[in-house]
Design a protein around this motif. Sequence first.
Motif: not given
Lengths: 483, 216
Positions: B68-91
Motif C-alpha cells: 500500500s505504501a508503494a502504491i501511495a508513492a506512485r500515485l502521488a506522482l501521477a494525479g489525484s483521482r484514481y479508479v479501482i475495480p469494485a472488488d479491489f482488495p482494500a488491504a
Amino acid sequence: MKPDSVIIELSPEFSVGAKQALQNTQLRRNMGKATQTIRAKRAAVVGEMHDWEALRDAGERIKADTMAHLDVYIEQLEQNISAAGGQVHWASTAAEANEIVKRLIQATESKHIIKVKSLTTDEIRLNEALEEAGITAIETDLAELIIQLAHEKSSHILVPAIHKNRSEIRELFQKAMNLPDLTDEPKELAAAARTFLREKFMTVKVATSGANFAIAETGSVCVVESEGNGRMCLTLPDVLITVMGIEKILPRWEDLGVFMQLLPRSSTGERMNPYTSIWTGVHPGDGPKEFHIVLLDNGRTQVLGDSVGRQTLHCIRCSACINICPVYERTGGHAYGSVYPGPIGAILTPQLVGTEHAASLPYASSLCGACYDVCPVKINIPEVLVHLRGRVVREKHTHVAGWLDPESIGMAGLAQVFGSRLSYEAAQSMGKLAQWPFVHEGYIENGPGPLGAWTAMRDLQAIPDQTFRQWWRERNVHDDNAQ
Amino acid sequence: MTTTRNRVLADIRKAITQGQRPDHQTHSFDVGGIVPQALSAEALVDMFAERVTEYKAWVGFCRMAGLSAAIAARLALAGSRYVIPADFPAAYLPQQEFVRDEQLSHDDIAAVDGVISLSALGIAQTGTIVLDAGVGQGRRVLTLLPDYHLCVVFAGTIVLTVPEAFTRLRASITERRAPLTFVSGPSATSDIELNRVEGVHGPRRLEVLIVDAPGH
Ligand code: SF4
C-alpha cells in the motif's frame, strides 16, 4: 467468380504499375528505409528464439491439420460462439458479407461505425458498400486513418502508410483536423490522432473488426494490435461485428500459444505486440451487448481444393515475406493492384479472384525464395508461384488466340530448337550473324522486337564468337592429339 | 441464412476430400523457447522486469507488507483521482479516496487520472501482463480509458514462456469464459516512418509493481 466481387482494384498489369512506382524517388526512399528497419528488428527477435524452426514446424502442422478438417472445426467454432451468446453468420461471397454487415448496422440505426484495421474487410470492400447505404466507416488505426484522409489505398498490410513520410502526414492532419500549428514530430502527430479519434470511440455505438485467430474448441476470437484502437472498438460500442475468413480458425486453445510467438516476432519484430484481445461471445457487464461474427468464404474453398495452393490459406498475414521481398522493396505495394501485396499477394490474389483476372501477379517475383525462408508457417511461396504460372500458361492455351501470341510461338520455336543438337547449333550460328548490329562490347543493351522487353531492364550477353560446344569439341581434339 | 451455411460447408467438404485428408493429429507443444529449469525464481522476475522496462514502462518492486505504501508513492506522482475495480482488495490500498467502479459510465472512467488493477499473470520472455477479469482486475474498459495504469503483478504468477501462460489461462476461458487482454508496454504505434511512439489510444503511461508474493 467475378473480379469485381473482390480484392483487385485492378490497376494495370504489375509491370506497368511497377514502372510507375519506380519513377517515384520519394516512394523508393521511404520504402527502402522502412523495409530495412523492419527486417533488422525481425531478425533480432527471431534470432533470440533458439527453437524458432521447431516453432515454424508447429505452426505449419497446426495449420495443415486445420485445413484438412476445416468442416469439423468450423462447426465446432459456430457451436461454441453461439453457446457464449454470439451470433454466427455465413457468407460465401463478398457481396453477401457486406449485405449482412449492412443489415446489422441498419438495425441499430447508427449512421457511423468505428473500424479496426482489417484486411478481410478491405478485401470485400466493406467501406464502399456501407457508403452506398449512407453509413460512414471511420478507420481508427493510425495508418488507416492517414490513408483514409489522403483518399489513398494501403500499400502494406501491416503498415499501410509505409509510403508516407512525416511531413506528408503532418500536412494531411493539419487540414483534416484543423490544426495549423501541428509539427511533424511523430509524438505530436500521434497525439493529434488520439484526440481526434477519442471523441469517435466515446460516441459511436457500432464497431467492425477482423480477426487474427478464432479457437474452435472454446469459441474465442483474437485480435492482435498495437495502438489500443482495437481494444477501444472491441469494448466500448454496444454492437460488435467481426468479419473473418474461414481459414483463420485454430483447433485448440493451446495452438494460439504457438501463433502468439510466431506472429509478433515475424510482423512488427517485437517479442510481443502491445495489445492482444481475446473474447468469447458476449461478456455480461463487460464490453458489447451484441456480438456478431461473419464467416467468409469468398474464394477460399477454391484455394482449399487445390493441393499445391492450399498452403496459401495458412498465412497469418504477418508481412515478413513482404518486408524481405526485393521486388516489393523497390516497387512498393500499389504496383500489385491488390489488397494483398508482395509475395503473399502474388499467390493469394490470383487464387481468390482466378488467375485469369490477375495473370501478371504470379510473375511479380524473381523466385529468389527469401519469402519462404522467413514465413513463420513455412508457406512455400515460390512453389505456389510456379504452380500458378503454369496455370496462367495453360489458361492462355485454352483460347486459340493464346497459341498465336508471340510468347507461345517463341516458346514452341524454342522447344524445337532445344529438341535436337543440330538445330540448336544451327540456331547459335544464325544468332551470331543476326546479333552483330546490336552488340556493344559483348552485350546487347537494346534488343530488337520482343527481345526489347527483356533488355529494357537488363543487358543480354551476346553469343560469343566461339561457343562452348565448339570450344569443347576442339579441346577434345587437342587432348586426343596429346595422347 | 441456413442455405448459405450449408453451401459454404458443402464447398469446404468438397475441397477437403479433393486433397488428401490425413488423420486428426494431436500436436505437441513443447515449443516454449528457453529451457525452463535453467532459470531461478529471481532470474525469472528479473527477466520479466527487464523486458517490461524495454517497452518503456516503469517497473518497481515491493514486499507484500509494503504494497500500500508503494502504491501511495506512485500515485502521488501521477494525479489525484484514481479508479479501482469494485472488488479491489482494500488491504492493498493506501489511506486515500478512490473511485470504485460501481457501474461507472465510460465518461466517468475517462475523466479520472488513472487506474490501479491487479493481474492474472506475467510472461517473462516477452514482458507481457495478462488480465483475465479476475479479482481486482475489473472490466476491460477500466484499464483502457484512463491515461495512466498502475498494474500490480505478484512474483509467483510470473511464468517464463508464452505456452506456459496459455496452459494456465485455459481455466479462465473454460471455467469463467473470461475476456483476456495481453498488455506488453504502453500502447504504441510504428506507423510514422516506423518510429515507435508510445501512447496512442490506451494508457500512455504503464507502471508495473512487482510484489514479492506467490499471489493475492
Ligand atoms: S505468407 Fe507467410 S510470411 Fe507472408 S504474410 Fe503470410 S504468414 Fe507472413
